[in-house]
Design an enzyme around this catalytic site. Structure first.
Site, PDB file in Angstrom:
ATOM      1  N   CYS A   1      -2.516   8.983   3.657  1.00 18.49           N
ATOM      2  CA  CYS A   1      -2.189   8.314   2.349  1.00 18.49           C
ATOM      3  C   CYS A   1      -3.381   8.596   1.100  1.00 18.49           C
ATOM      4  O   CYS A   1      -3.203   8.818  -0.091  1.00 18.49           O
ATOM      5  CB  CYS A   1      -1.760   7.069   2.096  1.00 18.49           C
ATOM      6  SG  CYS A   1      -3.133   5.833   2.911  1.00 18.49           S
TER       7      CYS A   1
ATOM      8  N   GLU B   1       0.959  -1.112   0.008  1.00 17.37           N
ATOM      9  CA  GLU B   1       0.177   0.088   0.024  1.00 17.37           C
ATOM     10  C   GLU B   1       0.908   1.120   0.029  1.00 17.37           C
ATOM     11  O   GLU B   1       1.476   1.543   1.049  1.00 17.37           O
ATOM     12  CB  GLU B   1      -0.861  -0.046   1.240  1.00 17.37           C
ATOM     13  CG  GLU B   1      -2.122   0.922   0.912  1.00 17.37           C
ATOM     14  CD  GLU B   1      -1.635   2.208   1.718  1.00 17.37           C
ATOM     15  OE1 GLU B   1      -1.296   3.132   0.998  1.00 17.37           O
ATOM     16  OE2 GLU B   1      -2.157   2.494   2.828  1.00 17.37           O
TER      17      GLU B   1
END
Length: 476
Positions: free
Chosen positions: A285, A251
């Site tokens: 993020c 990720e």
């Protein structure tokens, strides 16, 4: 935690290990810049013992029935809720985010453990159609010991997103959380240990990131790597994993576009986007960052955004009035300041903020208007409290801008046109798309990106599957 320094330790094979001559890392309070603790770092011998313990722990844990595994996860979740206030205070002290955000993170992490405690019961295989007297079945089994690397921006939640499904699947885990936020992650491991997790099933180590990753990934014991972090580090870990042909979940970074169409509910949209942009000081993020606004409402959008940004109170996260805390480390204000200066030199207008704050690692909530694609900040994720805006005229132009970068983690759009909403969901190149919402991270939903933002998913059944291998068994 009654004594912060005393609670910082490694956890290997069911025992806590303190300094004892190990190298140490200074833990800093980002609101003041002052050192608050010395964190012991794992030696090569510690890492070898963690690997050996994980191998033994896997043999025990994979043979433990799913009800027992689920019971321990639920007990750990209960302990996290009981200790939420203390864990949240520690997180704010180390990471800087407002206390309410930290407490919400702890509670969401506890819910993650609860969800996977139940999802493990639904780890179904299947029976294939065969002639009478023959059987072919497909089963899922735990992949093996896992090395889990998690970052500092959501230190508890992102560790929980790896720990919970891995443990539910029957894997053992070596966690390497960030050295910036050791206290709150140590507290989570205390909850698991106090819940009765067998020795060796989960380890907690800290150290120089490259040294630890090379040591763990280079071991034949580790069969799966899960990493959340930057694209360059993700590429590096993929190279390390290639020799061992190890499974990975990556990720990585994003640079989330936000498409704002002129038929949106403007005031409602602004009330949503401004708090989301400056949540955790933009160190998210999936933080909304590149705002592309249709020309008909561009000026009104900027005006409303600037007024709301000016009202975001920054300060120490332990102050109840604070809406945005400091950045997490000393490097970030300078890096963000350089991006803002570059954008200004290329024609962007600063409508709010644009400067460092007073003391600590603060940077003002910042709004940039008319930012050209040539500005570095339009291609490089700021990972901080900066919103960049530009206008667009037609749908195809908006899609082109949204998909311009090699990243594809999250994207958002605001429109009241149902057909347009459907088209947006299809056309945007991103692992997750939020339309009229920022709620894209749920325990039951996959979380992950495409393109340079990585591969694999955390959350949902997909998150459990990532810690499983598939085996076909044929019997004649």
């Amino acid at each position: 935690m009654t004594d912060y320094n005393a609670d910082l330790a490694l956890f290997v094979d069911g025992s806590w290990r303190i300094g004892e001559g190990r190298d140490a890392h200074a833990v800093v309070n980002p609101a003041t810049g002052g050192t608050i603790a010395e964190l012991p770092l794992a030696s090569p011998a510690d890492l070898d013992e963690a690997l050996a313990a994980a191998e033994r722990g896997f043999a025990v844990w994979r043979a433990t029935d799913v009800e027992t595994r689920g019971g321990i996860l639920r007990k750990a979740a209960s302990l996290m809720r009981e200790r939420a206030d203390t864990i949240a205070q520690t997180m704010t002290l180390e990471q800087g985010k407002p206390l309410a955000e930290a407490r919400g993170e702890v509670l969401s992490s506890a819910a993650m453990f609860d969800w996977y405690a139940e999802e493990a019961k639904r780890n179904y295989g299947r029976v294939l159609v065969r002639p009478a007297g023959q059987r072919s079945i497909v089963v899922k089994q735990p992949v093996g010991p896992v090395a889990a690397f998690s970052p500092w921006n959501f230190p508890v939640y992102l560790m929980a997103k790896k720990l919970a499904p891995a443990l539910a699947a029957g894997c053992s885990v070596i966690c390497k959380p960030p050295e910036e936020t050791p206290g709150c992650t140590t507290a989570v491991m205390h909850c698991l240990a106090d819940a009765g997790l067998p020795a060796g099933v989960a380890q907690l180590v800290f150290g120089v990131p490259d040294t630890v990753s090379r040591h763990l990934i280079g071991s034949r014991t580790i069969r799966k790597i899960s990493f959340t972090g930057s694209v360059p580090v993700g590429r590096h870990l993929m190279h390390l994993a290639a020799d061992g042909i190890k499974r990975m979940t990556m990720e990585l970074g994003g640079h989330a576009p936000v498409l704002v169409f002129d038929d949106c509910d403007l005031e409602k949209t602004l009330d949503m986007v401004v708090p989301q942009k400056f949540r955790n000081a933009g160190q998210v993020c999936v933080s909304p960052t590149r705002f592309y606004v249709q020309s008909g409402i561009y000026d009104a959008f900027l005006d409303g955004f600037a007024k709301r940004t000016a009202n975001v109170k920054i300060g120490n996260g332990l102050d109840a009035a604070t809406k945005m805390g400091p950045l997490a480390n000393v490097r970030r204000p300078s890096a963000i300041g350089a991006l803002v200066d570059d954008a200004r030199s290329k024609g962007a207008r600063i409508l709010a903020g644009g400067e460092r704050g007073d003391g600590g690692f603060f940077f003002q909530p910042t709004l940039l208007a008319d930012v050209p694609d040539s500005a570095d900040i339009m291609s490089n994720e700021p990972f901080g409290p900066v919103a960049v805006t530009a206008r667009f005229d037609i749908f195809d132009e908006a899609i082109e801008k949204a998909n311009r970068l090699p990243y594809g983690l999250a994207a958002f759009a605001f429109t009241e046109n149902g057909r347009r909403a459907n088209l947006l969901g299809d056309a945007i190149e991103s692992g997750m798309v939020g339309i009229n919402t920022f709620a894209i991270s749920g325990h039951d939903a996959p979380f992950g990106g495409v393109k340079d933002s990585g591969f694999g998913s955390e959350g949902g059944p997909e998150g459990l599957d990532s810690y499983m291998v598939v085996k076909a068994i044929h019997q004649a």
